[in-house]
Design a protein around this motif. Structure first.
Motif, short mmCIF file in Angstrom:
data_model
loop_
_atom_site.label_atom_id
_atom_site.label_comp_id
_atom_site.label_asym_id
_atom_site.label_seq_id
_atom_site.Cartn_x
_atom_site.Cartn_y
_atom_site.Cartn_z
N ALA A 2 0.81 -1.36 -0.03
CA ALA A 2 0.12 -0.08 0.07
C ALA A 2 0.83 1.36 -0.20
O ALA A 2 1.91 1.43 0.55
CB ALA A 2 -1.13 0.20 1.40
N GLY A 3 0.33 2.14 -0.46
CA GLY A 3 1.02 3.42 -0.64
C GLY A 3 1.15 4.29 0.64
O GLY A 3 0.30 3.76 1.77
N HIS A 4 1.88 5.17 0.95
CA HIS A 4 1.80 5.82 2.47
C HIS A 4 1.46 7.21 2.12
O HIS A 4 1.74 7.88 1.22
CB HIS A 4 3.15 5.80 2.93
N SER A 5 0.74 7.65 3.17
CA SER A 5 0.07 9.07 2.88
C SER A 5 1.27 10.04 3.73
O SER A 5 0.76 11.27 3.53
CB SER A 5 -1.25 9.07 3.58
N ILE A 6 2.09 9.62 4.66
CA ILE A 6 2.84 10.69 5.20
C ILE A 6 4.25 10.73 4.26
O ILE A 6 4.71 9.58 3.89
CB ILE A 6 3.54 10.09 6.57
N PRO A 7 4.60 12.03 3.71
CA PRO A 7 5.52 12.02 2.88
C PRO A 7 6.90 11.45 3.55
O PRO A 7 7.17 11.52 4.51
CB PRO A 7 5.81 13.66 2.77
N HIS A 8 7.65 10.85 2.63
CA HIS A 8 8.91 10.37 3.07
C HIS A 8 10.04 11.12 2.18
O HIS A 8 9.84 11.17 1.10
CB HIS A 8 9.07 8.83 2.73
N PHE A 9 11.28 11.40 2.94
CA PHE A 9 12.43 12.22 2.29
C PHE A 9 13.63 11.42 2.57
O PHE A 9 13.69 10.71 3.59
CB PHE A 9 12.22 13.57 2.82
N GLN A 10 14.35 11.67 1.41
CA GLN A 10 15.70 10.85 1.58
C GLN A 10 16.81 12.00 1.17
O GLN A 10 16.48 13.01 0.69
CB GLN A 10 15.97 9.93 0.59
N ASN A 11 18.14 11.55 1.29
CA ASN A 11 19.18 12.80 1.33
C ASN A 11 20.38 11.96 0.76
O ASN A 11 21.50 11.73 1.06
CB ASN A 11 19.32 13.23 2.67
N ASP A 12 20.07 11.60 -0.45
CA ASP A 12 21.17 11.08 -1.48
C ASP A 12 22.16 12.07 -1.74
O ASP A 12 23.20 11.66 -1.98
CB ASP A 12 20.60 10.34 -2.83
N THR A 28 14.12 8.74 5.61
CA THR A 28 14.75 7.42 5.38
C THR A 28 16.29 7.33 5.34
O THR A 28 16.79 6.16 4.94
CB THR A 28 14.29 7.11 3.96
N GLY A 29 16.82 8.50 5.09
CA GLY A 29 18.36 8.68 5.25
C GLY A 29 18.70 8.72 3.74
O GLY A 29 18.57 9.90 3.13
N ALA A 30 19.05 7.64 3.19
CA ALA A 30 19.52 7.69 1.65
C ALA A 30 18.75 6.61 1.22
O ALA A 30 18.14 5.78 1.68
CB ALA A 30 21.15 7.75 1.33
N HIS A 36 18.63 4.49 6.71
CA HIS A 36 18.49 4.03 8.06
C HIS A 36 17.30 3.74 8.28
O HIS A 36 16.31 3.77 7.57
CB HIS A 36 19.04 5.31 8.82
N PRO A 37 16.75 3.20 9.61
CA PRO A 37 15.41 2.98 9.87
C PRO A 37 14.59 4.33 9.60
O PRO A 37 15.06 5.49 9.85
CB PRO A 37 15.66 2.75 11.64
N CYS A 51 17.38 15.09 11.72
CA CYS A 51 17.22 13.66 11.98
C CYS A 51 17.98 13.23 12.78
O CYS A 51 19.40 13.38 12.75
CB CYS A 51 17.14 12.99 10.52
N SER A 52 17.74 12.53 13.83
CA SER A 52 18.54 11.93 14.71
C SER A 52 19.33 11.01 14.33
O SER A 52 20.74 10.27 15.02
CB SER A 52 17.82 11.24 15.97
N TYR A 53 19.35 10.24 13.04
CA TYR A 53 20.10 9.25 12.53
C TYR A 53 20.98 9.87 11.54
O TYR A 53 22.25 9.66 11.50
CB TYR A 53 19.17 8.23 11.71
N CYS A 54 20.65 10.63 10.65
CA CYS A 54 21.67 11.05 9.48
C CYS A 54 21.74 12.32 9.59
O CYS A 54 22.58 12.92 8.88
CB CYS A 54 20.94 10.90 8.08
N SER A 55 21.51 13.25 10.53
CA SER A 55 21.65 14.70 10.86
C SER A 55 21.32 15.66 9.90
O SER A 55 21.66 16.57 9.81
CB SER A 55 23.19 14.80 11.37
N THR A 56 20.44 15.40 8.91
CA THR A 56 19.95 16.25 7.84
C THR A 56 19.05 17.06 8.80
O THR A 56 17.96 16.87 9.51
CB THR A 56 19.15 15.40 6.94
N LEU A 57 19.08 18.24 8.40
CA LEU A 57 18.18 19.59 8.91
C LEU A 57 17.00 19.72 7.98
O LEU A 57 17.24 19.90 6.81
CB LEU A 57 19.14 20.80 9.00
#
Length: 81
Positions: A2-12, A28-30, A36-37, A51-57
């Motif tokens: 199923a699709g997700h309604s909450i937007p997901h962002f990554q930092n490749d 999602t990290g990258a 990452h989780p 983000c507490s995992y990848c430190s993206t602001l």
């Protein structure tokens, strides 16, 4: 899946900061296998959160839609199997 309604962002791109048009989202990290989780982040009354995992602001920008980022290309898309 199923699709997700909450937007997901990554930092490749390894950006220090990504502007987004929502205050509730998943980081999602990258891309796999470098992700990452996938964690839920809620900015609440704030306009930015790290983000507490990848430190993206992540910074809220009300002029962006939920599927837009600045820099472009940071929206995570679920890949079909």
């Amino acid at each position: 899946m199923a699709g997700h309604s909450i937007p997901h962002f990554q930092n490749d791109g390894g950006y220090r900061m990504i502007q987004i048009g929502v205050k509730e989202f998943m980081c999602t990290g990258a891309s796999v296998p470098f992700d990452h989780p996938h964690i839920f982040i809620d900015m609440g009354d704030d306009v930015e959160k790290v983000c507490s995992y990848c430190s993206t602001l992540y910074r809220y920008n009300p002029s962006l839609k939920s599927d837009q980022t600045d820099p472009p290309g940071c929206v995570f898309h679920v890949q079909a199997a």
